[in-house]
Design an enzyme around this catalytic site. Structure first.
Site, PDB file in Angstrom:
ATOM      1  N   ILE A   1       0.708  -1.361   0.107  1.00 32.27           N
ATOM      2  CA  ILE A   1       0.243  -0.015   0.108  1.00 32.27           C
ATOM      3  C   ILE A   1       0.812   1.037   0.169  1.00 32.27           C
ATOM      4  O   ILE A   1       0.201   2.464  -0.104  1.00 32.27           O
ATOM      5  CB  ILE A   1      -1.055   0.100   1.206  1.00 32.27           C
ATOM      6  CG1 ILE A   1      -0.156  -0.385   2.593  1.00 32.27           C
ATOM      7  CG2 ILE A   1      -2.111  -0.968   1.123  1.00 32.27           C
ATOM      8  CD1 ILE A   1      -1.092   0.062   3.786  1.00 32.27           C
ATOM      9  N   GLY A   2       2.287   1.223   0.155  1.00 35.25           N
ATOM     10  CA  GLY A   2       3.054   2.349   0.141  1.00 35.25           C
ATOM     11  C   GLY A   2       4.505   1.982   0.137  1.00 35.25           C
ATOM     12  O   GLY A   2       4.931   0.900   0.429  1.00 35.25           O
ATOM     13  N   LYS A   3       5.443   3.090  -0.346  1.00 35.63           N
ATOM     14  CA  LYS A   3       6.789   2.943  -0.300  1.00 35.63           C
ATOM     15  C   LYS A   3       7.218   4.162   0.406  1.00 35.63           C
ATOM     16  O   LYS A   3       6.828   5.240   0.186  1.00 35.63           O
ATOM     17  CB  LYS A   3       7.289   2.474  -1.633  1.00 35.63           C
ATOM     18  CG  LYS A   3       6.950   1.163  -2.112  1.00 35.63           C
ATOM     19  CD  LYS A   3       7.630   1.357  -3.661  1.00 35.63           C
ATOM     20  CE  LYS A   3       7.394  -0.069  -4.219  1.00 35.63           C
ATOM     21  NZ  LYS A   3       8.013  -0.429  -5.546  1.00 35.63           N
TER      22      LYS A   3
ATOM     23  N   GLY B   1      10.900   5.964   2.898  1.00 36.61           N
ATOM     24  CA  GLY B   1      12.461   5.666   3.017  1.00 36.61           C
ATOM     25  C   GLY B   1      12.925   4.643   3.807  1.00 36.61           C
ATOM     26  O   GLY B   1      13.856   4.053   3.573  1.00 36.61           O
ATOM     27  N   PHE B   2      11.796   4.118   4.587  1.00 36.86           N
ATOM     28  CA  PHE B   2      12.293   3.174   5.660  1.00 36.86           C
ATOM     29  C   PHE B   2      12.194   1.786   4.765  1.00 36.86           C
ATOM     30  O   PHE B   2      13.001   1.040   4.929  1.00 36.86           O
ATOM     31  CB  PHE B   2      11.540   3.125   6.837  1.00 36.86           C
ATOM     32  CG  PHE B   2      11.656   2.079   7.669  1.00 36.86           C
ATOM     33  CD1 PHE B   2      12.785   2.097   8.779  1.00 36.86           C
ATOM     34  CD2 PHE B   2      11.114   0.920   7.842  1.00 36.86           C
ATOM     35  CE1 PHE B   2      13.051   0.975   9.578  1.00 36.86           C
ATOM     36  CE2 PHE B   2      11.148  -0.011   8.727  1.00 36.86           C
ATOM     37  CZ  PHE B   2      12.286   0.105   9.658  1.00 36.86           C
ATOM     38  N   GLY B   3      11.024   1.658   4.045  1.00 35.31           N
ATOM     39  CA  GLY B   3      10.810   0.425   3.227  1.00 35.31           C
ATOM     40  C   GLY B   3       9.323   0.414   2.788  1.00 35.31           C
ATOM     41  O   GLY B   3       8.752   1.686   2.598  1.00 35.31           O
TER      42      GLY B   3
ATOM     43  N   LYS C   1       5.152  -1.946   8.115  1.00 41.39           N
ATOM     44  CA  LYS C   1       6.334  -1.331   7.490  1.00 41.39           C
ATOM     45  C   LYS C   1       7.577  -2.262   7.624  1.00 41.39           C
ATOM     46  O   LYS C   1       8.073  -2.394   8.749  1.00 41.39           O
ATOM     47  CB  LYS C   1       6.414  -0.022   7.985  1.00 41.39           C
ATOM     48  CG  LYS C   1       7.416   1.033   7.251  1.00 41.39           C
ATOM     49  CD  LYS C   1       7.375   2.352   7.485  1.00 41.39           C
ATOM     50  CE  LYS C   1       7.464   3.023   8.814  1.00 41.39           C
ATOM     51  NZ  LYS C   1       7.565   4.280   8.996  1.00 41.39           N
TER      52      LYS C   1
ATOM     53  N   ASP D   1       9.982  15.672  10.912  1.00 42.30           N
ATOM     54  CA  ASP D   1       9.497  15.586   9.358  1.00 42.30           C
ATOM     55  C   ASP D   1       8.138  15.576   9.072  1.00 42.30           C
ATOM     56  O   ASP D   1       7.297  14.691   8.544  1.00 42.30           O
ATOM     57  CB  ASP D   1      10.050  14.063   9.095  1.00 42.30           C
ATOM     58  CG  ASP D   1       9.992  13.671   7.591  1.00 42.30           C
ATOM     59  OD1 ASP D   1      10.084  14.735   6.800  1.00 42.30           O
ATOM     60  OD2 ASP D   1      10.064  12.513   7.254  1.00 42.30           O
TER      61      ASP D   1
END
Length: 826
Positions: free
Chosen positions: A491-493, A495-497, A513, A609
């Protein structure tokens, strides 16, 4: 005299939306000015013949005793034997199983590794080869193919830190394919990138050269470079060719000093340059020179920019700014750096890319510069490799002890028989239990895998502590919840993974995640996220359900947010547009979450952030702040935290960028950008827009000053927004975006102002149709039945109180705030 080596601010951006931003101080430095050209290793693969090429002697890999080959494979020759093909590329070695070259290393340090590939004509179609190449446990090339439409050899160059006596390069065919190699170079490098002081340091310092540009000059081939590098001209990368011109060739000797020598770059790089095309009549062409490069949108990059003032008539007359993706990296004044003309120097930056896949390098004269000019001589862009690779297990060649082997076999058979009998007996007695219907619960305290990251990973040399074992979830449970990380559940990408939707056996929906397995990237963020979220609970903060650190995995499990990110609802056509009232409520909710972080949690936590992708929405569009991997915490009496700069371009506090002094007001600035993003439904930085409109914060404030703000708001909001509500909202955003952090409001004040804006909107909606909303909006406003606490500077509703751990169930809010202390998570 100032040192030649510039200590320049680098660029950092998490691997999420649109552009790049500031990271940390990164420095390039010389190994030794007394560098001797190496004589090994230069390998001509698949041949007994020694070949001379560009002042190097390549040794045939069939007749050298200084290295070895495991699983030799076979050799192949160019069946065409064209006279135009260099001798080095007339042979190759082919591998049909995982194989490797092994080299003896006498001097540890940073090495240049160049791999040469040329798919010449042969019975084995080399252009169809698909394979991986790895070294130093890093995956250098993945699913690589040497097919090249230009008909030229492909040369892949890497910088690797080697600190072992045996160095191996592995070639692994993919599927039923094969691997091949024409030539290999391995030698100690005279230059290296030093990132050991970086907050997110680069393991083993493995980099791949992506661009090497001779700005203002011709192509430079290995014959004319001190360490056999290729440099290409810059003209094809110019954003506006009319903005620049080539400087006259500088034929005199260069003044090398300090940490720069002819090995940093050849003389030909510093003897040519691009400068401003001042004679152009179009004024916009005189403002800057910009080069644009396509880069890997998910990788960090190291950048080195070369300068040599060969264009000034006199010293200290030209100074200008260097920008990377609209972030100023360094003011360039050669007189302050090297104290003379025609003296080379360079500037360095570390850039963490995002989804844009583009890197822009820009130079622009400062207003104080006597000569309105700028120049650039050379540029290098290197990708920071992050993919670990498995290496094959080698069999032990020692003599075999026959009695021991026989005894082991007999004992093993007996043990197997016992285990089989025991298993069958247990199976008969045990009641069946379905995996699908079993209740899910976190691994109990002091449980978990024996392969825990707590004993296998380190941060700055210290073992990672067992963070919160009661939150540990086994890898097997996570595999079940995500159907073994099914790509359909992605469902998403970030910086962490990757982020997957998961469902545990008890029906609980979660967001999982997962960092790239074994990459080692994001370990501090992983620990910080657990430390922060395990000790705080709030209605407007995403809850951490658990984590997994087995098998070198870094996995975080959160409550599932049904409606995705705030940005999805602002830009994506797959989501319904939010009404103005919904947007105000979302901003208020996110603001309350941030205010709780600043004033009510663990002695003060700075998110660092804040952006629209880190504000998530549940099924009722209730906003929750997420992603605490970059967060900083500290005592309330500290006014700032000195730290390397991290954040996202467009949201980054300019005061934090300049001074590296982090305060809660940095979050306030970022939140101000989010407010404008909510109002205008456009990204903070858009390179496709005209220069004056690229930066949303600058553009919106200019429009507000000119009374044109209503012209740039989201068209879907036209006719919805009550003018007084818009006025109050825009004023709040403007206060958040003040240049000086001390002039910005607290998050509590921001929430108060946003609630005021919402009340103005609701009051106008309840008013009779013939009433004038513009003139009567303020007078008709009635405060809701809430209390404003001076100590917290915000409104507190019953359903907005923090959701606390059981330990705090009977405490007052002041006691809660005093007890929720959290040591610095980094």
């Amino acid at each position: 005299m100032a040192k030649l080596q510039i200590q320049s601010h680098g660029i950092h951006v998490p691997l999420f939306p649109i552009l790049l931003c500031l990271l940390q101080l990164a420095s390039l430095h010389f190994i030794s000015l007394a560098y001797n050209l190496p004589d090994k290793y230069f390998i001509n693969c698949g041949s007994k013949e020694n070949v001379n090429a560009s002042r190097r002697s390549f040794t045939g890999d069939l007749n050298s005793g200084s290295f070895s080959i495991k699983n030799h494979g076979s050799t192949v020759k160019d069946s065409n034997q064209s006279m135009n093909t260099p001798r080095l590329y007339k042979t190759a070695r082919i591998f049909r199983q995982q194989s490797w070259y092994e080299f003896e290393i006498n001097d540890f340090g940073t090495y240049v590794v160049r791999l040469h590939f040329f798919a010449f004509s042969s019975p084995d179609d080399l252009s169809k080869a698909i394979f991986d190449v790895s070294a130093s446990s890093f995956l250098l090339l993945h699913n690589f193919t040497a097919k090249n439409s230009t008909g030229s050899p492909l040369i892949k160059e890497f910088f690797l830190s080697i600190n072992t006596a045996k160095f191996k390069i592995y070639f692994t065919p993919q599927g039923s394919s094969f691997a091949f190699i024409n030539a290999i170079e391995i030698f100690l490098s005279p230059v290296t990138f030093n990132t050991s002081n970086a907050t997110n340091s680069i393991p083993s310092s493995v980099l791949q050269t992506i661009y090497r540009i001779n700005v203002g000059g011709q192509a430079i081939n290995p014959d004319d470079d001190t360490i056999w590098r290729n440099w290409e001209p810059d003209d094809s990368y110019l954003y506006d060719p009319n903005s620049a011109k080539n400087s006259p060739f500088y034929s005199n000797a260069l003044n090398y000093e300090g940490g720069v020598s002819e090995f940093t770059a050849p003389d030909l790089v510093y003897q040519t340059a691009k400068e401003m095309n001042i004679i152009t009549s179009n004024a916009s062409n005189n403002s800057n020179i910009t080069w644009s490069f396509d880069v890997n949108k998910t990788a960090r990059h190291a950048v080195r920019v070369h300068f040599c003032d060969i264009i000034s008539d006199s010293p200290n007359t030209i100074y200008f700014n260097l920008y990377i993706n609209e972030i100023m990296v360094q003011e360039i004044n050669s007189f302050l750096i090297v104290d003379q003309q025609d003296a080379p120097f360079y500037c360095n930056a570390t850039v963490e890319s995002d989804d844009s896949g583009v890197m822009n390098i820009r130079i622009s004269p400062t207003s104080e510069s006597p000569a309105k000019n700028a120049y650039l001589n050379g540029l290098e862009i290197l990708e920071i490799m992050k993919g670990l690779a498995s290496v094959p297990k080698e069999t032990d060649s020692k003599k075999i002890n026959i009695p021991i082997v026989i005894g082991s076999v007999v004992g093993g058979l007996a043990l197997i028989c016992i285990l089989v009998v025991g298993f069958l007996y247990g199976l008969k007695r045990r009641k069946p239990k379905s995996v699908e219907t079993s209740d899910w619960s976190p691994v109990p305290a002091f449980g978990g895998s024996s392969h825990s990251r707590g004993t296998e990973r380190t941060i700055n040399g210290s073992p990672v502590p067992d963070l919160h074992l009661r939150l540990k979830i086994s890898f097997a449970e996570i595999q079940f919840a995500t159907k073994n990380f099914d790509p359909k559940l992605l469902i998403g990408k970030g910086g962490f993974g990757n982020v997957y939707k998961g469902t545990f056996s008890n029906g609980t929906k979660v967001a999982v995640k997962r960092s790239a397995p074994g990459s080692g990237q994001g370990l501090p963020e992983f620990q910080t996220e657990i430390m922060v979220l395990s000790k705080i609970r709030h209605r407007h903060l995403v809850s951490l359900i658990g984590y997994c650190d087995e098998r070198f995995e870094m996995i975080l499990v959160y409550e599932f947010m049904e409606n995705g990110t705030l940005r999805d609802h602002l830009y994506s056509s797959n989501f319904p547009r939010l009404s103005w009232k919904q947007r105000l409520e979302i901003c208020i909710g996110a603001g309350k979450g941030l205010h709780y972080l600043h004033k009510g949690a663990a002695g003060g936590i700075i998110h660092r952030d804040v952006k629209s992708t880190n504000i998530l929405l549940d099924e009722n569009n209730v906003a929750k702040v997420a992603d605490f991997g970059l967060s900083k915490s500290g005592p309330l009496d500290e006014t700032h935290v000195s730290t390397s700069v991290k954040g996202t371009l467009g949201y980054l506090d300019p005061e934090y960028f300049r001074c590296q002094q982090l305060t809660e007001k940095s979050d306030v600035y970022s939140f101000g950008v989010v407010l404008l993003e909510v109002l205008c439904a456009r990204p903070p930085i858009d390179n496709l827009l005209p220069r004056e409109q690229m930066n949303l914060a600058e553009w919106a404030l200019q429009c507000k000053k000119k009374g044109l703000l209503e012209e740039i708001i989201d068209p879907s909001l036209k006719g919805q927004v009550e003018p007084n509500s818009l006025r109050k909202f825009s004023e709040t955003a403007e206060k958040c975006l003040q240049e000086d952090g001390s002039d910005r409001p607290t998050m509590g004040d921001v929430v108060w102002d946003l609630e005021y804006s919402l009340q103005l909107q609701q009051t106008a909606m309840r008013r009779a149709p013939n009433e004038d909303s513009t003139t009567n909006g303020s007078s008709a406003f009635i405060l809701p039945n809430v209390q404003r606490l001076h100590s917290l500077s915000t409104t507190i509703d019953r359903d907005d109180m923090p959701i606390l751990n059981d330990d705090f169930s009977n405490t007052t809010s002041d006691e809660i705030f005093s007890q929720l202390r959290l040591d610095d998570a980094r």
